[in-house]
Enzyme design. Sequence first.
Site, PDB file in Angstrom:
ATOM      1  N   SER A 170     -23.922  13.848  39.273  1.00 14.51           N
ATOM      2  CA  SER A 170     -25.198  13.208  38.908  1.00 14.51           C
ATOM      3  C   SER A 170     -25.486  12.063  39.856  1.00 14.51           C
ATOM      4  O   SER A 170     -24.559  11.470  40.424  1.00 14.51           O
ATOM      5  CB  SER A 170     -25.111  12.656  37.482  1.00 14.51           C
ATOM      6  OG  SER A 170     -26.236  11.866  37.179  1.00 14.51           O
ATOM      7  N   TYR A 187     -21.070   6.428  31.070  1.00 15.26           N
ATOM      8  CA  TYR A 187     -21.566   7.723  31.576  1.00 15.26           C
ATOM      9  C   TYR A 187     -21.499   7.731  33.103  1.00 15.26           C
ATOM     10  O   TYR A 187     -21.030   8.707  33.713  1.00 15.26           O
ATOM     11  CB  TYR A 187     -22.991   8.000  31.086  1.00 15.26           C
ATOM     12  CG  TYR A 187     -23.541   9.286  31.675  1.00 15.26           C
ATOM     13  CD1 TYR A 187     -23.018  10.521  31.290  1.00 15.26           C
ATOM     14  CD2 TYR A 187     -24.534   9.267  32.656  1.00 15.26           C
ATOM     15  CE1 TYR A 187     -23.480  11.708  31.852  1.00 15.26           C
ATOM     16  CE2 TYR A 187     -25.011  10.449  33.218  1.00 15.26           C
ATOM     17  CZ  TYR A 187     -24.479  11.660  32.812  1.00 15.26           C
ATOM     18  OH  TYR A 187     -24.933  12.837  33.382  1.00 15.26           O
TER      19      TYR A 187
END
Length: 252
Positions: free
Chosen positions: A140, A153
């Site tokens: 990501s 995260y």
Amino acid sequence: MGKIVCITGATSGIGRSCAFRFAESGCSIILIGRRSDRLSEIETDLKSKFEIQVHSIELDVTNRQNVVDAVNSLPDRFREIDVLINNAGLALGLEPMQDGNPENWDRMIDTNVKGLLNISHAVMPLMIKQGRGHIINIGSIAGREVYPKGNVYCATKAAVDSLTRAMRIDLLPYGIRVTQIAPGAVETEFSLVRFNGDAQKANSVYNGFEPLHPDDVADVVFYAAGLPPHININDLLLMPTAQAAATQIHRT
Ligand code: NDP
Ligand code: 8X3
């Protein structure tokens, strides 16, 4: 393409799109996810549309023993996995670390980092034995840049980046390709999960610009997997045109 492709997190979003993209080209698909209703719906759909072989596994990737058992009990025709797409993942919450919920941290770390390790560790021996394979990890933009309130995260996706590079080195003698595809904002169930089912909050993430669609990411994964065996895409950052950085989105 005709490969055997194993996809974690195949019940939604990017994983689901990957299943359809690879199925379209005649691949056999192993679908992994926790929601059995979704798995059987997707399996039926794939079989009727593309007349391919599909094997669904209801599996929580955080459960190491169940992962090992599932891989060990793969039917013979699905054992020679050519492509493993480590896609299962989630974000839970968006708050400063001091206000964060450690149980959410555990789930993110267990899924995004340890889940990826569990599956990879179980599948690697099969790939080593057959002398070929391709592991594609979904990273990501959050693994490249830490953004406000993204803390744990972001750390899990930075770990995916490190583990991808580590796998590439460790698997080098075996001719196994290892790729990271790292998207920016993709409209999936990701934000719904992050905000614990709050659809209004989730939708607001994608307001005023065109995010990536899960099919866009699947196209890139498919491209990477379809390159001749002597070429490997090590790392690919894929962003919506309207997003320049994790927190830089041009909304109209
Ligand atoms: P979705 O929420 O739509 O899909 C997530 C998938 O992961 C679901 O199929 C879910 O299936 C599966 N999953 C979650 N936990 C587990 C588990 N413990 N065991 C097995 N499967 C699990 O989100 P996305 O498609 O967006 O997310 C896919 C990946 O892409 C994630 O790794 C995410 O971090 C990454 N990503 C997403 C971006 C975005 O903006 N959407 C951007 C960059 C990366 P089930 O609930 O049935 O188990
Ligand atoms: C998902 C994209 O920017 O919401 O990994 O973290 S972001």
